[in-house]
Design an enzyme around this catalytic site. Sequence first.
Site, PDB file in Angstrom:
ATOM      1  N   ARG A 114     -78.939 -39.377 -28.755  1.00  0.00           N
ATOM      2  CA  ARG A 114     -78.745 -38.105 -29.445  1.00  0.00           C
ATOM      3  C   ARG A 114     -78.888 -36.923 -28.489  1.00  0.00           C
ATOM      4  O   ARG A 114     -78.228 -35.917 -28.638  1.00  0.00           O
ATOM      5  CB  ARG A 114     -79.770 -37.986 -30.571  1.00  0.00           C
ATOM      6  CG  ARG A 114     -79.906 -36.597 -31.149  1.00  0.00           C
ATOM      7  CD  ARG A 114     -80.779 -36.582 -32.371  1.00  0.00           C
ATOM      8  NE  ARG A 114     -80.292 -37.480 -33.379  1.00  0.00           N
ATOM      9  CZ  ARG A 114     -81.061 -38.231 -34.163  1.00  0.00           C
ATOM     10  NH1 ARG A 114     -82.368 -38.193 -34.036  1.00  0.00           N
ATOM     11  NH2 ARG A 114     -80.533 -39.028 -35.054  1.00  0.00           N
ATOM     12  N   TYR A 115     -79.796 -37.052 -27.553  1.00  0.00           N
ATOM     13  CA  TYR A 115     -80.079 -35.956 -26.622  1.00  0.00           C
ATOM     14  C   TYR A 115     -79.377 -36.225 -25.296  1.00  0.00           C
ATOM     15  O   TYR A 115     -79.049 -37.362 -24.984  1.00  0.00           O
ATOM     16  CB  TYR A 115     -81.586 -35.857 -26.387  1.00  0.00           C
ATOM     17  CG  TYR A 115     -82.381 -35.415 -27.588  1.00  0.00           C
ATOM     18  CD1 TYR A 115     -82.330 -34.095 -28.043  1.00  0.00           C
ATOM     19  CD2 TYR A 115     -83.216 -36.301 -28.260  1.00  0.00           C
ATOM     20  CE1 TYR A 115     -83.089 -33.688 -29.129  1.00  0.00           C
ATOM     21  CE2 TYR A 115     -83.973 -35.894 -29.350  1.00  0.00           C
ATOM     22  CZ  TYR A 115     -83.901 -34.591 -29.776  1.00  0.00           C
ATOM     23  OH  TYR A 115     -84.659 -34.186 -30.851  1.00  0.00           O
TER      24      TYR A 115
ATOM     25  N   ARG B 264     -81.818 -38.606 -22.602  1.00  0.00           N
ATOM     26  CA  ARG B 264     -82.745 -39.681 -22.969  1.00  0.00           C
ATOM     27  C   ARG B 264     -82.221 -40.456 -24.170  1.00  0.00           C
ATOM     28  O   ARG B 264     -81.485 -39.922 -24.996  1.00  0.00           O
ATOM     29  CB  ARG B 264     -84.140 -39.130 -23.270  1.00  0.00           C
ATOM     30  CG  ARG B 264     -84.189 -38.033 -24.319  1.00  0.00           C
ATOM     31  CD  ARG B 264     -85.375 -37.117 -23.989  1.00  0.00           C
ATOM     32  NE  ARG B 264     -85.665 -36.137 -25.030  1.00  0.00           N
ATOM     33  CZ  ARG B 264     -84.995 -35.002 -25.171  1.00  0.00           C
ATOM     34  NH1 ARG B 264     -83.973 -34.720 -24.404  1.00  0.00           N
ATOM     35  NH2 ARG B 264     -85.339 -34.130 -26.114  1.00  0.00           N
TER      36      ARG B 264
ATOM     37  N   CYS C 221     -91.845 -45.731 -43.444  1.00  0.00           N
ATOM     38  CA  CYS C 221     -91.010 -45.835 -42.240  1.00  0.00           C
ATOM     39  C   CYS C 221     -89.636 -45.190 -42.439  1.00  0.00           C
ATOM     40  O   CYS C 221     -88.948 -45.437 -43.424  1.00  0.00           O
ATOM     41  CB  CYS C 221     -90.829 -47.297 -41.870  1.00  0.00           C
ATOM     42  SG  CYS C 221     -89.834 -47.516 -40.378  1.00  0.00           S
TER      43      CYS C 221
ATOM     44  N   ARG D  99     -87.099 -45.714 -40.598  1.00  0.00           N
ATOM     45  CA  ARG D  99     -86.052 -46.650 -40.203  1.00  0.00           C
ATOM     46  C   ARG D  99     -86.079 -47.907 -41.088  1.00  0.00           C
ATOM     47  O   ARG D  99     -85.771 -49.008 -40.641  1.00  0.00           O
ATOM     48  CB  ARG D  99     -86.251 -47.004 -38.722  1.00  0.00           C
ATOM     49  CG  ARG D  99     -84.943 -47.038 -37.928  1.00  0.00           C
ATOM     50  CD  ARG D  99     -85.198 -47.161 -36.438  1.00  0.00           C
ATOM     51  NE  ARG D  99     -85.383 -45.897 -35.791  1.00  0.00           N
ATOM     52  CZ  ARG D  99     -86.229 -45.691 -34.777  1.00  0.00           C
ATOM     53  NH1 ARG D  99     -86.981 -46.673 -34.324  1.00  0.00           N
ATOM     54  NH2 ARG D  99     -86.318 -44.497 -34.232  1.00  0.00           N
TER      55      ARG D  99
ATOM     56  N   ASP E 176     -89.869 -37.554 -43.200  1.00  0.00           N
ATOM     57  CA  ASP E 176     -88.414 -37.532 -43.371  1.00  0.00           C
ATOM     58  C   ASP E 176     -88.029 -37.805 -44.823  1.00  0.00           C
ATOM     59  O   ASP E 176     -88.773 -38.436 -45.563  1.00  0.00           O
ATOM     60  CB  ASP E 176     -87.760 -38.591 -42.474  1.00  0.00           C
ATOM     61  CG  ASP E 176     -87.872 -38.247 -41.003  1.00  0.00           C
ATOM     62  OD1 ASP E 176     -87.827 -37.052 -40.672  1.00  0.00           O
ATOM     63  OD2 ASP E 176     -88.010 -39.185 -40.192  1.00  0.00           O
TER      64      ASP E 176
ATOM     65  N   ASP F 125     -87.642 -33.457 -38.082  1.00  0.00           N
ATOM     66  CA  ASP F 125     -86.488 -34.136 -37.499  1.00  0.00           C
ATOM     67  C   ASP F 125     -85.323 -33.777 -38.418  1.00  0.00           C
ATOM     68  O   ASP F 125     -85.300 -34.183 -39.582  1.00  0.00           O
ATOM     69  CB  ASP F 125     -86.739 -35.643 -37.424  1.00  0.00           C
ATOM     70  CG  ASP F 125     -86.237 -36.235 -36.121  1.00  0.00           C
ATOM     71  OD1 ASP F 125     -85.265 -35.664 -35.563  1.00  0.00           O
ATOM     72  OD2 ASP F 125     -86.794 -37.239 -35.657  1.00  0.00           O
TER      73      ASP F 125
END
Length: 378
Positions: A90-91, A94, A110, A112, A270, A307
């Site tokens: 995404r970045y 990294r 979680c 994910r 999230d 996020d």
Amino acid sequence: MELWQTMLRQSVDSGKDLVERFGFDKELSERLNKLFHIRINPYYLSLIRFPGDPIWLQCIPDEKELEEDDFPEDPLAEDSHSPVPSIVHRYPDRVLFLTTSQCSMYCRFCTRKRKVGDSSKINMKYIQGGIDYIAAHPEVRDVILSGGDPLMLTDFMLERIIAGLRDLPHVEIIRLGTKMPCVLPQRITPKLCKMLRKYHPLYVNTHFNHPWECTPEAKRACEMLADAGIPVGNQAVLMKGVNDSAEVMLELMRKLLTMRVRPYYLYQADITKGANHFRTPVSVGLEIMDRLRGHTSGLAIPAFVIDAPGGGGKIPLLPQYVLGRNGNQIILRNYKYDIFTYPDVEDETKSPSPGVEKQFSRKKARAPKVYQPDKVQV
Ligand SMILES: *Cc1c(COP(=O)(O)O)cnc(C)c1O
Ligand code: SF4
């Protein structure tokens, strides 16, 4: 077999165990297990003090997970930033490298959930593809091993991955994102530390959410990593009923420092399908940050981040310290809400005095991307 592997085998690991150990309804526990795998290893289980306590909430499934909501399974749009199955890129410089789907405890919050615990989605067979991807992308200078929990791999497998990355000259640093020091500290062994220290510069980010997790065993695990020359950071998630008060957060951050762990991020929870009962208003996080900064060591203060839904990455949020501007004077307040005036330096390239406004107007031209739940899912 090592101790931690024996302990893993003794985990509460199915809907059936939930019925037997906690008197859950059979049908309900099967549905919960199907939605997101249940696993609680005996160490983490032993930290529960009473039903519904902050440890319980993190590991024992709740009926609320089954509530219908419109929230996405992949809130951070990781899958659309995934050029090969094991990589999230995404970045610019990294990547996240997903190495295993397994965890020693499945956190009910979680983010994910859609992948973790499902070895068809995160699998060792994708690892070589990940290393090849990083090899072909010289701009990647920082690789974060994640999953699942990369310390679910054996030392042997983990070393193969880390050594493979160290063979790539453009990979400057390697990070391990692991919850083991918190949830199964027995995983941090002298043998593991001896292996890891060969591959510096290496960083560990771990994941403590509540002061009760800061046990003598956890402290020992973190100290072993630190003694191996590995800086250990912490990424906590702000959660209703778990750690959504300034007192609890302050105690957690201070305890982490005594364990030689440096608070790194505090995440706003999230918007993940089946985990919304953990979310708090953003104002709660801001209030906690306000009660930390200035009141305790700067070292104890993480960055509070959201996020961004849809894959915008982490966005830091700060309580309001800049109250306004009067010509060239910036009006600030400190942690005690005393007011101060800071005479800014004249910006000679711009007139009349742009200063603070300049920061905020720089990107006005681009229309903001608005989060639309129905467009995020892939
Ligand atoms: C969090 C994250 C990173 C690492 O971000 P840092 O701010 O450098 O710690 C990298 N990639 C993805 C996809 C992430 O979610
Ligand atoms: S350890 Fe991390 S990846 Fe595993 S269940 Fe918990 S939050 Fe998810």
